[in-house]
Design a protein around this motif. Structure first.
Motif, PDB file in Angstrom:
ATOM      1  N   LEU A  44       0.826  -1.200   0.000  1.00  0.00           N
ATOM      2  CA  LEU A  44       0.000   0.000   0.000  1.00  0.00           C
ATOM      3  C   LEU A  44       0.864   1.254   0.000  1.00  0.00           C
ATOM      4  O   LEU A  44       1.872   1.324   0.699  1.00  0.00           O
ATOM      5  N   GLY A  45       0.442   2.240  -0.768  1.00  0.00           N
ATOM      6  CA  GLY A  45       1.088   3.541  -0.760  1.00  0.00           C
ATOM      7  C   GLY A  45       0.120   4.574  -0.216  1.00  0.00           C
ATOM      8  O   GLY A  45      -1.089   4.475  -0.439  1.00  0.00           O
ATOM      9  N   ALA A  46       0.628   5.552   0.524  1.00  0.00           N
ATOM     10  CA  ALA A  46      -0.258   6.570   1.095  1.00  0.00           C
ATOM     11  C   ALA A  46       0.507   7.860   1.337  1.00  0.00           C
ATOM     12  O   ALA A  46       1.710   7.838   1.611  1.00  0.00           O
ATOM     13  N   THR A  47      -0.205   8.975   1.240  1.00  0.00           N
ATOM     14  CA  THR A  47       0.378  10.232   1.691  1.00  0.00           C
ATOM     15  C   THR A  47       0.428  10.190   3.214  1.00  0.00           C
ATOM     16  O   THR A  47      -0.348   9.477   3.855  1.00  0.00           O
ATOM     17  N   ASN A  48       1.331  10.949   3.800  1.00  0.00           N
ATOM     18  CA  ASN A  48       1.471  10.946   5.253  1.00  0.00           C
ATOM     19  C   ASN A  48       0.170  11.327   5.947  1.00  0.00           C
ATOM     20  O   ASN A  48      -0.220  10.719   6.943  1.00  0.00           O
ATOM     21  N   ALA A  49      -0.504  12.351   5.421  1.00  0.00           N
ATOM     22  CA  ALA A  49      -1.717  12.839   6.074  1.00  0.00           C
ATOM     23  C   ALA A  49      -2.831  11.798   6.035  1.00  0.00           C
ATOM     24  O   ALA A  49      -3.545  11.600   7.026  1.00  0.00           O
ATOM     25  N   VAL A  50      -3.005  11.121   4.904  1.00  0.00           N
ATOM     26  CA  VAL A  50      -4.055  10.105   4.802  1.00  0.00           C
ATOM     27  C   VAL A  50      -3.711   8.905   5.685  1.00  0.00           C
ATOM     28  O   VAL A  50      -4.580   8.320   6.338  1.00  0.00           O
ATOM     29  N   TYR A  51      -2.435   8.545   5.722  1.00  0.00           N
ATOM     30  CA  TYR A  51      -2.020   7.426   6.577  1.00  0.00           C
ATOM     31  C   TYR A  51      -2.323   7.733   8.043  1.00  0.00           C
ATOM     32  O   TYR A  51      -2.939   6.929   8.747  1.00  0.00           O
ATOM     33  N   GLU A  52      -1.888   8.906   8.509  1.00  0.00           N
ATOM     34  CA  GLU A  52      -2.093   9.256   9.912  1.00  0.00           C
ATOM     35  C   GLU A  52      -3.566   9.511  10.215  1.00  0.00           C
ATOM     36  O   GLU A  52      -4.046   9.197  11.302  1.00  0.00           O
ATOM     37  N   GLY A  53      -4.275  10.095   9.251  1.00  0.00           N
ATOM     38  CA  GLY A  53      -5.655  10.481   9.501  1.00  0.00           C
ATOM     39  C   GLY A  53      -6.640   9.335   9.552  1.00  0.00           C
ATOM     40  O   GLY A  53      -7.626   9.391  10.292  1.00  0.00           O
ATOM     41  N   MET A  54      -6.406   8.258   8.792  1.00  0.00           N
ATOM     42  CA  MET A  54      -7.386   7.183   8.747  1.00  0.00           C
ATOM     43  C   MET A  54      -6.791   5.815   8.436  1.00  0.00           C
ATOM     44  O   MET A  54      -7.139   4.816   9.064  1.00  0.00           O
ATOM     45  N   LEU A  55      -5.879   5.742   7.454  1.00  0.00           N
ATOM     46  CA  LEU A  55      -5.416   4.439   6.980  1.00  0.00           C
ATOM     47  C   LEU A  55      -4.718   3.633   8.065  1.00  0.00           C
ATOM     48  O   LEU A  55      -4.865   2.406   8.137  1.00  0.00           O
ATOM     49  N   LYS A  56      -3.958   4.302   8.919  1.00  0.00           N
ATOM     50  CA  LYS A  56      -3.209   3.605   9.969  1.00  0.00           C
ATOM     51  C   LYS A  56      -4.123   2.740  10.831  1.00  0.00           C
ATOM     52  O   LYS A  56      -3.783   1.594  11.156  1.00  0.00           O
ATOM     53  N   GLU A  57      -5.288   3.270  11.193  1.00  0.00           N
ATOM     54  CA  GLU A  57      -6.218   2.509  12.030  1.00  0.00           C
ATOM     55  C   GLU A  57      -6.688   1.247  11.315  1.00  0.00           C
ATOM     56  O   GLU A  57      -6.792   0.178  11.920  1.00  0.00           O
ATOM     57  N   HIS A  58      -6.967   1.373  10.018  1.00  0.00           N
ATOM     58  CA  HIS A  58      -7.401   0.208   9.242  1.00  0.00           C
ATOM     59  C   HIS A  58      -6.291  -0.840   9.173  1.00  0.00           C
ATOM     60  O   HIS A  58      -6.547  -2.044   9.307  1.00  0.00           O
ATOM     61  N   ILE A  59      -5.068  -0.376   8.940  1.00  0.00           N
ATOM     62  CA  ILE A  59      -3.945  -1.311   8.813  1.00  0.00           C
ATOM     63  C   ILE A  59      -3.701  -2.051  10.122  1.00  0.00           C
ATOM     64  O   ILE A  59      -3.523  -3.276  10.137  1.00  0.00           O
ATOM     65  N   PHE A  60      -3.702  -1.328  11.234  1.00  0.00           N
ATOM     66  CA  PHE A  60      -3.477  -1.979  12.525  1.00  0.00           C
ATOM     67  C   PHE A  60      -4.583  -2.987  12.827  1.00  0.00           C
ATOM     68  O   PHE A  60      -4.334  -4.061  13.382  1.00  0.00           O
ATOM     69  N   GLY A  61      -5.815  -2.640  12.444  1.00  0.00           N
ATOM     70  CA  GLY A  61      -6.909  -3.596  12.608  1.00  0.00           C
ATOM     71  C   GLY A  61      -6.707  -4.812  11.726  1.00  0.00           C
ATOM     72  O   GLY A  61      -6.983  -5.947  12.131  1.00  0.00           O
ATOM     73  N   GLY A  62      -6.210  -4.581  10.502  1.00  0.00           N
ATOM     74  CA  GLY A  62      -5.940  -5.686   9.594  1.00  0.00           C
ATOM     75  C   GLY A  62      -4.837  -6.592  10.094  1.00  0.00           C
ATOM     76  O   GLY A  62      -4.902  -7.818   9.956  1.00  0.00           O
ATOM     77  N   ILE A  63      -3.805  -6.007  10.700  1.00  0.00           N
ATOM     78  CA  ILE A  63      -2.711  -6.803  11.262  1.00  0.00           C
ATOM     79  C   ILE A  63      -3.228  -7.672  12.408  1.00  0.00           C
ATOM     80  O   ILE A  63      -2.881  -8.854  12.524  1.00  0.00           O
ATOM     81  N   ALA A  64      -4.076  -7.085  13.248  1.00  0.00           N
ATOM     82  CA  ALA A  64      -4.648  -7.842  14.366  1.00  0.00           C
ATOM     83  C   ALA A  64      -5.474  -9.021  13.874  1.00  0.00           C
ATOM     84  O   ALA A  64      -5.592 -10.045  14.555  1.00  0.00           O
ATOM     85  N   ALA A  65      -6.034  -8.875  12.657  1.00  0.00           N
ATOM     86  CA  ALA A  65      -6.846  -9.950  12.085  1.00  0.00           C
ATOM     87  C   ALA A  65      -6.018 -10.921  11.251  1.00  0.00           C
ATOM     88  O   ALA A  65      -6.564 -11.809  10.599  1.00  0.00           O
TER      89      ALA A  65
END
Length: 273
Positions: free
Chosen positions: A91-112
């Motif tokens: 996945l590629g992301a701008t810093n703002a989008v990663y910090e603003g929303m994507l990070k939460e999705h990724i961490f949830g995905g890792i937990a799953a």
């Protein structure tokens, strides 16, 4: 040919710069130079035109880069398969989008049980990596139309004026005229729409006390109580919740809506957030 050398070559091609490639690899620039020379000796052709100012691919280098990319991708896929697992989502992301929303999705995905490899950068650079096959999906502020690809809204944010709570001199809001007199930090977002919005708020030639292209550094400026700054609300959620920072309401002008998008290959939408 060593795959490590191929990866180094592809980084040099991506950044058009030996120094930046070395920084990404955490090696000396001389190491990058030697790896490129080894590839050129093995291939028997010159791969790069380079001088003190410019770096570009030779015609042979362009063809070589295509095959190098395929080899690296095949090795990544092979290693993932041999290790008995699902392939990483690249996945590629701008810093703002990663910090603003994507990070939460990724961490949830890792937990799953998911696996992810994330590249942060500017939208244009990330999209080039998507077109070349180096990334599976890109999350950024740029909406694109390209045959064979899908562009879907990801989430909506707002650009807000912020200040450390105990330094807010405008609890009832600030006008454009008042804003122009304040010590403001400026984050150089690559999104043209943000630039246009900010140019309407500040006079041409405005000199800011602090200007930087990394929003985390702007957060440091705010936390130190040195002044005001515009940032996407999503990347300061924690600071707002903890009461460190406070939003300053606009008076006579509106907050800017920030729409982010997910771009991936058509037909693969269900794989990603």
């Amino acid at each position: 040919m060593e795959t490590e050398n191929l990866r180094t070559f592809l980084l040099v091609v991506r950044y058009h710069n030996f120094t930046r490639a070395a920084e990404q690899l955490f090696v000396a620039q001389s190491t990058v130079t030697n790896r490129i020379l080894e590839l050129e000796r093995a291939a028997g052709v010159k791969l790069l035109h380079r001088d003190t100012r410019n770096l570009s691919l030779t015609e042979e280098g362009k063809l070589f880069a295509e095959y190098a990319q395929r080899i690296v991708e095949l090795e990544d896929a092979l290693q993932s398969t041999v290790r008995g697992g699902e392939r990483q989502q690249r996945l590629g992301a701008t810093n703002a989008v990663y910090e603003g929303m994507l990070k939460e999705h990724i961490f949830g995905g890792i937990a799953a049980g998911g696996r992810f490899r994330v590249t942060l950068g500017h939208s244009a650079e990330l999209l080039e990596q998507l077109w070349s096959g180096s990334l599976d999906a890109v999350y950024g502020y740029q909406a694109v139309r390209r045959a064979g690809y899908s562009c879907t809204p990801f989430f909506e944010d707002e650009l807000v004026l912020l200040v450390r709570r105990d330094k807010n001199a405008f609890p009832r809001g600030v006008t454009k005229a008042e804003l122009r007199k304040l010590p403001c930090a400026m984050c150089n977002f690559s999104l043209e729409e943000i630039g246009s919005y900010l140019r309407e708020l500040f006079p041409a030639g405005q000199v800011f006390p602090f200007e930087v292209d990394n929003f985390n550094k702007v957060k440091d400026f705010l936390a130190a109580g040195l002044g005001y700054a515009f940032l996407p609300r999503g990347i300061v959620k924690k600071e707002l919740e903890e009461g460190l920072l406070e939003e300053v309401a606009p008076v006579g002008f509106s907050r800017m809506k920030l729409k982010s998008y997910r771009v991936c290959r058509a037909g693969e939408e269900e794989r990603f957030f």
